[in-house]
Design a protein around this motif. Sequence first.
Motif, short mmCIF file in Angstrom:
data_model
loop_
_atom_site.label_atom_id
_atom_site.label_comp_id
_atom_site.label_asym_id
_atom_site.label_seq_id
_atom_site.Cartn_x
_atom_site.Cartn_y
_atom_site.Cartn_z
N ALA A 220 -5.87 -5.42 15.21
CA ALA A 220 -6.45 -4.26 14.15
C ALA A 220 -5.96 -4.62 12.80
O ALA A 220 -4.85 -4.79 12.43
CB ALA A 220 -5.74 -2.87 14.62
N GLN A 221 -6.82 -4.46 11.78
CA GLN A 221 -6.75 -5.11 10.58
C GLN A 221 -6.05 -6.71 10.36
O GLN A 221 -5.10 -6.96 10.71
CB GLN A 221 -5.74 -4.27 9.93
CG GLN A 221 -6.43 -2.92 9.42
CD GLN A 221 -5.87 -2.26 8.25
OE1 GLN A 221 -4.81 -2.60 7.37
NE2 GLN A 221 -6.68 -1.39 7.47
N PHE B 231 -1.98 4.15 7.53
CA PHE B 231 -2.48 2.73 7.75
C PHE B 231 -3.78 3.04 8.79
O PHE B 231 -4.82 2.03 8.49
CB PHE B 231 -1.71 2.04 8.10
CG PHE B 231 -0.39 1.81 7.35
CD1 PHE B 231 -0.50 1.55 5.96
CD2 PHE B 231 0.90 1.41 7.69
CE1 PHE B 231 0.55 1.44 5.21
CE2 PHE B 231 2.04 1.54 7.07
CZ PHE B 231 2.04 1.36 5.84
N GLU B 232 -3.98 4.00 9.39
CA GLU B 232 -4.81 4.05 10.46
C GLU B 232 -5.22 5.58 10.37
O GLU B 232 -4.59 6.48 10.29
CB GLU B 232 -4.53 3.68 11.97
CG GLU B 232 -4.17 2.32 12.12
CD GLU B 232 -3.58 1.77 13.55
OE1 GLU B 232 -4.44 2.14 14.25
OE2 GLU B 232 -2.83 1.15 13.44
N PRO C 138 -2.58 5.62 2.78
CA PRO C 138 -1.19 5.32 2.35
C PRO C 138 -0.68 6.01 0.99
O PRO C 138 -1.74 6.14 0.27
CB PRO C 138 -0.97 3.82 2.35
CG PRO C 138 -2.35 3.25 2.56
CD PRO C 138 -3.34 4.47 2.80
N GLY C 139 0.55 6.48 0.83
CA GLY C 139 0.68 7.05 -0.32
C GLY C 139 2.38 6.98 -0.70
O GLY C 139 3.10 6.88 0.55
N HIS C 140 3.11 6.80 -1.69
CA HIS C 140 4.36 6.64 -1.94
C HIS C 140 5.16 8.02 -1.50
O HIS C 140 6.36 8.05 -1.78
CB HIS C 140 4.70 6.07 -3.22
CG HIS C 140 4.13 7.06 -4.30
ND1 HIS C 140 3.02 6.78 -4.77
CD2 HIS C 140 4.90 7.98 -5.09
CE1 HIS C 140 2.82 7.81 -5.79
NE2 HIS C 140 4.15 8.29 -5.89
N PHE D 114 9.82 -0.74 8.08
CA PHE D 114 9.46 -1.41 9.27
C PHE D 114 10.43 -2.11 10.21
O PHE D 114 11.41 -2.08 10.00
CB PHE D 114 8.19 -2.31 8.65
CG PHE D 114 7.09 -1.89 7.86
CD1 PHE D 114 6.12 -1.49 8.26
CD2 PHE D 114 7.14 -1.78 6.53
CE1 PHE D 114 4.87 -0.94 7.66
CE2 PHE D 114 6.28 -1.31 5.70
CZ PHE D 114 5.07 -0.90 6.22
N ARG E 226 5.26 9.13 1.36
CA ARG E 226 5.75 8.78 2.73
C ARG E 226 5.97 7.34 2.81
O ARG E 226 5.23 6.36 2.68
CB ARG E 226 4.72 9.04 3.74
CG ARG E 226 4.24 10.37 4.12
CD ARG E 226 2.79 10.42 4.47
NE ARG E 226 1.77 10.22 3.05
CZ ARG E 226 0.95 9.60 3.36
NH1 ARG E 226 0.34 8.94 4.33
NH2 ARG E 226 0.07 9.39 2.17
N MET E 227 7.44 7.00 2.90
CA MET E 227 7.91 5.73 2.86
C MET E 227 8.10 5.29 4.31
O MET E 227 8.71 5.76 5.03
CB MET E 227 8.97 5.45 1.91
CG MET E 227 8.83 5.45 0.64
SD MET E 227 8.09 3.90 0.27
CE MET E 227 6.89 4.61 -1.24
N VAL E 228 7.45 4.13 4.58
CA VAL E 228 7.77 3.33 5.87
C VAL E 228 8.97 2.21 5.71
O VAL E 228 8.78 1.31 5.09
CB VAL E 228 6.64 2.79 6.43
CG1 VAL E 228 6.75 2.39 7.92
CG2 VAL E 228 5.66 3.77 6.44
N GLY F 215 0.83 -1.33 0.18
CA GLY F 215 -0.13 -0.05 -0.02
C GLY F 215 0.73 1.22 -0.10
O GLY F 215 0.70 2.23 -0.67
N CYS F 216 1.98 1.34 0.87
CA CYS F 216 3.03 2.32 0.82
C CYS F 216 3.55 2.68 -0.52
O CYS F 216 3.59 3.68 -0.75
CB CYS F 216 3.96 1.83 1.95
SG CYS F 216 4.84 3.26 2.72
N ASN G 270 1.65 4.51 12.23
CA ASN G 270 0.48 4.07 11.19
C ASN G 270 -0.39 5.16 10.95
O ASN G 270 -1.04 5.18 9.56
CB ASN G 270 -0.21 3.17 12.21
CG ASN G 270 0.80 1.63 12.17
OD1 ASN G 270 1.51 1.45 11.56
ND2 ASN G 270 0.12 0.66 12.98
#
Lengths: 302, 289
Positions: B288-289, B70-71, B88-90, B96, B92-94, A199-200, B65
């Motif tokens: 959650a999810q 994501f939340e 979510p969108g690219h 993990f 902002r990159m996470v 998704g990211c 999140n």
Amino acid sequence: MSGDGTSSVAIQRGGGAPARPRAPTGIAYFQYVLNKKLRSPTPYLMALGIGGWILIYWLFSEVWNLPRFEKMPGPVAVISDWFSRKPFQGTSIFTETYYVHIWVSVRRIMIAFAIATAIGVPLGLIMGWSRRFKDYAFPILETLRPIPILAWVPLAILMFKGLETPVIFLATLASLFVTVLNTMLGVESIDEAYFRAAGCLGSKPRQVFWHVVIPGSLPFIFTGLQISMGVAWFSLVAAEMVSGDYGLGYLILSSYVNSVTVPMVIGMLTLGFVGWITSALVRMAGNQMMQWRTRALALEGR
Amino acid sequence: MHQTPPASALGRIPRVNVEIRGLNMAYGEAWHRQQVITDLDLDVPAGQMTVVIGPSGCGKSTLVNIIAGFEKPDSGIVRVDGQPVTGPGHDRMVVFQETALMPWLTVRQNVSFGPQLRGEMDRATLRAEADRLIDKVGLREFKDKYPLQLSGGMQRRAELARAMINQPKLMIMDEPFRGLDAMSRELMQEFFLKLFEENRRTNLFVTSEIDEAIFLADRLVVLSTRPATVRSVIEIDLPRPRTYAMLASEKAFDYKREALDILHQEAMKSFKMGSGQSDFLEAYAKRAQ
């Protein structure tokens, strides 16, 4: 897959070690693998294990004639008939009907397994992927699934004409339930982190389905397919015993009815070998499609 | 969410502010509702490394999140470059906590994953760009390997490359080096810091390690115990490029003591409230999810 041993060495040493031998290819690679296997104790222990079992079987049935074993054809009787040009009890590797029985069963299995996989995998994927679809479909699946396949026999005979289709239907049905359930569990087992990462990175739901859901559930799908193959054989043989004209299940039961016990045992052992080969084929297909997993397992020396 | 045109996606590093205002978040059914974040305001200034540190179970991951999309928070807003975050969108990159590289893709396929799905770059550009970044994180020899064939440190570096190729406006690092052994962790910190000092991309780094925090940070944000809110912001005025030796300076020592004092008070508070809370949060976050 022990063949990947070379790549694991490369990783441990770090890239660019100068004196690394070239990986063998073709026949040389096959020889390398064979030599490596022959140096390990595995093939000798396997041979010893098989020999031991045959020895006990022989002692019980043909030497000591133990109670419960006296009616059982011993290994000498079975093997001498199995490989004889003129078998006493009518079935050997030189009789044509033996191959007809094998081929008929294998053909039925292939059809049943193909149908069950073609329906079961997509169905399981969608059930795991879409909460709503699972809500619709899951209660029915869970009600039908525990019904033993033999309980379907009368209905199958009523529903389908002839001898062939009911048998294939029963094997398909048994196989289908296993495949659907395992595929669904496979989707549900995928770590949430992969969905979040996808998704990211900007993937749309359809892309998530193709690039996360399907590859992520493959390990479970193939475990399911191996079980489904076993279940397909199980229900096929049961169905062939009830309604059939050819096939290994029919061979076993008709030999029993005609009081020829050697073909009965030959049929059983043949089932064992053919079943083993079919599930090995499924396993090989799985390893081929999941190189990422195969290679990681090879790194751990498994 | 298509702010970055593909042409400028290659050369320029976007530098944007991130503002978080009045964030509130609670989990659970009405009768055992737990406030996780309360009135949290936070700025992540453009081109800076903002490090968030807080007692374990304080709601750091929930914050991540929410910023990642994501939340959705109960109230409050996250703005990236003035634009409110809706999902979510690219941009902002996470990165993990545990690796989230797709195990069924090779390093190169993983790194190319984002741009390829979005169809932003032509094949040749993408390939060149992926190779450039893989070289940069030192994985040239391993680009056709699968993640499970790599060590933990190599996986994190591949993940950094996978994030950087998208030219995000904000990098969000959620305890990215947790679970690495001490040696790889130090190497990764130095490597990551070098990358940051080179390109100065706006960065939000979440950690529970005080030395890591001071080593990396321009601004150190200390969170309270749950429900999380900002307790203190410490400007870390150490020169860049940073070295580990600077951690032994008196200044660094003062920062460390200041942050540890607050963290200690907060930890004592959460200890007095009973640790059952943080178990609840972890359990809920998993569900959650």
